[in-house]
Design a protein around this motif. Sequence first.
Motif, PDB file in Angstrom:
ATOM      1  N   GLY A 424      67.336  34.786   8.876  1.00  0.00           N
ATOM      2  CA  GLY A 424      67.151  33.388   8.499  1.00  0.00           C
ATOM      3  C   GLY A 424      68.078  32.417   9.194  1.00  0.00           C
ATOM      4  N   THR A 425      69.040  32.906   9.985  1.00  0.00           N
ATOM      5  CA  THR A 425      69.902  32.011  10.757  1.00  0.00           C
ATOM      6  C   THR A 425      69.057  31.249  11.766  1.00  0.00           C
ATOM      7  N   VAL A 426      69.320  29.937  11.899  1.00  0.00           N
ATOM      8  CA  VAL A 426      68.558  29.103  12.825  1.00  0.00           C
ATOM      9  C   VAL A 426      69.489  28.631  13.943  1.00  0.00           C
ATOM     10  N   ILE A 427      69.085  28.868  15.197  1.00  0.00           N
ATOM     11  CA  ILE A 427      69.854  28.471  16.373  1.00  0.00           C
ATOM     12  C   ILE A 427      69.178  27.255  17.009  1.00  0.00           C
ATOM     13  N   TYR A 428      69.959  26.176  17.225  1.00  0.00           N
ATOM     14  CA  TYR A 428      69.454  24.967  17.855  1.00  0.00           C
ATOM     15  C   TYR A 428      69.885  24.948  19.333  1.00  0.00           C
ATOM     16  N   TYR A 429      68.938  24.626  20.225  1.00  0.00           N
ATOM     17  CA  TYR A 429      69.222  24.418  21.643  1.00  0.00           C
ATOM     18  C   TYR A 429      68.750  23.001  21.970  1.00  0.00           C
ATOM     19  N   ALA A 430      69.698  22.066  22.133  1.00  0.00           N
ATOM     20  CA  ALA A 430      69.350  20.654  22.221  1.00  0.00           C
ATOM     21  C   ALA A 430      69.596  20.062  23.611  1.00  0.00           C
ATOM     22  N   HIS A 431      68.968  18.893  23.848  1.00  0.00           N
ATOM     23  CA  HIS A 431      69.132  18.056  25.049  1.00  0.00           C
ATOM     24  C   HIS A 431      68.508  18.673  26.296  1.00  0.00           C
ATOM     25  N   GLN A 432      67.506  19.524  26.155  1.00  0.00           N
ATOM     26  CA  GLN A 432      66.931  20.227  27.295  1.00  0.00           C
ATOM     27  C   GLN A 432      66.125  19.293  28.209  1.00  0.00           C
ATOM     28  N   SER A 433      66.110  19.635  29.481  1.00  0.00           N
ATOM     29  CA  SER A 433      65.248  18.911  30.426  1.00  0.00           C
ATOM     30  C   SER A 433      63.863  19.527  30.481  1.00  0.00           C
ATOM     31  N   ALA A 434      63.772  20.796  30.100  1.00  0.00           N
ATOM     32  CA  ALA A 434      62.479  21.485  30.068  1.00  0.00           C
ATOM     33  C   ALA A 434      62.522  22.583  29.022  1.00  0.00           C
ATOM     34  N   ILE A 435      61.374  22.832  28.381  1.00  0.00           N
ATOM     35  CA  ILE A 435      61.244  23.872  27.363  1.00  0.00           C
ATOM     36  C   ILE A 435      60.222  24.889  27.854  1.00  0.00           C
ATOM     37  N   HIS A 436      60.580  26.176  27.835  1.00  0.00           N
ATOM     38  CA  HIS A 436      59.723  27.217  28.396  1.00  0.00           C
ATOM     39  C   HIS A 436      59.123  28.155  27.357  1.00  0.00           C
ATOM     40  N   VAL A 437      59.221  27.823  26.080  1.00  0.00           N
ATOM     41  CA  VAL A 437      58.691  28.695  25.026  1.00  0.00           C
ATOM     42  C   VAL A 437      57.806  27.878  24.092  1.00  0.00           C
ATOM     43  N   THR A 438      57.085  28.583  23.231  1.00  0.00           N
ATOM     44  CA  THR A 438      56.195  27.929  22.270  1.00  0.00           C
ATOM     45  C   THR A 438      56.495  28.434  20.862  1.00  0.00           C
ATOM     46  N   VAL A 439      56.104  27.647  19.872  1.00  0.00           N
ATOM     47  CA  VAL A 439      56.324  28.013  18.476  1.00  0.00           C
ATOM     48  C   VAL A 439      55.615  29.323  18.151  1.00  0.00           C
ATOM     49  N   ASP A 440      56.300  30.164  17.372  1.00  0.00           N
ATOM     50  CA  ASP A 440      55.841  31.489  16.948  1.00  0.00           C
ATOM     51  C   ASP A 440      56.024  32.562  18.021  1.00  0.00           C
ATOM     52  N   GLN A 441      56.552  32.185  19.191  1.00  0.00           N
ATOM     53  CA  GLN A 441      56.812  33.183  20.236  1.00  0.00           C
ATOM     54  C   GLN A 441      58.046  33.995  19.866  1.00  0.00           C
ATOM     55  N   ARG A 442      57.948  35.319  19.977  1.00  0.00           N
ATOM     56  CA  ARG A 442      59.088  36.206  19.759  1.00  0.00           C
ATOM     57  C   ARG A 442      59.854  36.354  21.068  1.00  0.00           C
ATOM     58  N   VAL A 443      61.180  36.223  21.008  1.00  0.00           N
ATOM     59  CA  VAL A 443      61.999  36.370  22.200  1.00  0.00           C
ATOM     60  C   VAL A 443      63.140  37.336  21.927  1.00  0.00           C
TER      61      VAL A 443
END
Length: 487
Positions: A424-443
């Motif tokens: 349940g820990t949530v990691i935020y990655y902010a201020h990106q110039s580009a996003i390469h993933v989509t919601v519900d994608q497992r990484v």
Amino acid sequence: MWKALVVIGAALTVPLAPILVFAGALAGPQTATQTVSAMCAGWAGDTPASIELDAGQMNRAALIYATALDTGAGPAGAVVGIATAMQESVLGAHPASHNPNSDGDVGLFQQRSLVGWYADGTTQAENLRILADDAYQARTFYSGHTTTAGWHIPGLTDIDGWQRMSVAEAAQAVQVSAYPDAYAKHEGLARTLVALFAGQPAGLANCGPMGPSLDCAPTGMPSERGQTPDALRVMRCIHSRWPQIRSLLGVRPGDPKDHGSGRAVDVMIPNYFSPAGIALGTEIAEWARTNDTALGVTYVIWREHLWSVARADEGWRRCGQAASCYTGPDPSAAHLDHVHISVHGTQGTGTSAVGSGSVVLPVDRYRLTSRFGDTGPRWKKAHTGLDFAAPTGTPIQAITAGTITRTGPAGAYGNLTTLTTSDGTVIYYAHQSAIHVTVDQRVTAGTVIGKVGATGNVTGPHLHLEVRIAGIPTDPDRWLRTRGLTP
């Protein structure tokens, strides 16, 4: 909100026996409001310190607590239920909750009133009358509802592994809301109410996923005051496991080390010079050592020996020889009369089940700029993460395995990706110039999820890394260090 349906072969009969409101909540009709703590121990963000609840809200919370016990969800399930009802209807007090919204959702848990959903009436008007019963909605939240067509809408007890989820994650598994993180801000209030109904001593709530063995009640001791969440968990679980321990020492004003910052506990051992006292202290010291990840322990000292996470492979080290601690005739300084346990403060996982998988740094080449807790005109209160300055376009890696739960513009965060781990820990990655993933994608750890940028509230290109446990920001530097990485 959309509700998931699961077909089953046979209808499930859910007994709707009368539920007695917990007698300890409110005795008789009440008119005055009651002020209830809404905070979790540690960082509270924008959560108010306390909330005023009227008699109706208190009785609905007590009803949810009683229903959780009755359906087998227990106190942990009661926390999830109360937090959910607080978000959905302000525990039934929000005027809009009494009328169906555009989706037909209504009532304490905003259950759908359309024909064929949460009630078996032949018209929506009939279903509205059924769903106006708070007891019906509470039981349905836990046990789900089987429609006349044979479909089962899952309740909390139908969700596999909900006990290992965060409160927000478990609530979302039932509610399937468009705002999955919204439930987290009510966890402190929910835990405080459950402790009240259970007759536990007053104390700030420890929030986040917790295994049953580490979900310990407040001690009621004044020494809890000023302690960090990890130190509170240590104190409370020792008090619960070893009732013969009558003295637990915490904050020591002016102490330049861990006692001064609420990150240490001294466990005073009765008859410490006797074989029984030595055995008791050794048992507690070993418990702290073996549960170091769950408790957030950094080091333990007992009887002139020190064990630390940083040098765990060396075992217990002798003070004055292999460890820098006192050895000599003073029983207190030599830790003969007490076990000293130091903790990170906010890094304990709360569960003895250690997660699997690797952890990596989010970028390869960087310069650390703003740190967690920094203050200044750029932040509303204080900086909630750790900033990795790097050129625009630098690849950003997932620091651990999980599921992508959000992508896109997010105000001051700019282009934001959030990743939710299995606990349940949530990691935020902010201020990106580009996003390469989509919601519900497992990484997995090391997966490139985007690129460093300068979107949102920034003064230059960097990655803002934020770690939230139970919705509360915690220091990413410490989070990474406890997993073997030094940013």
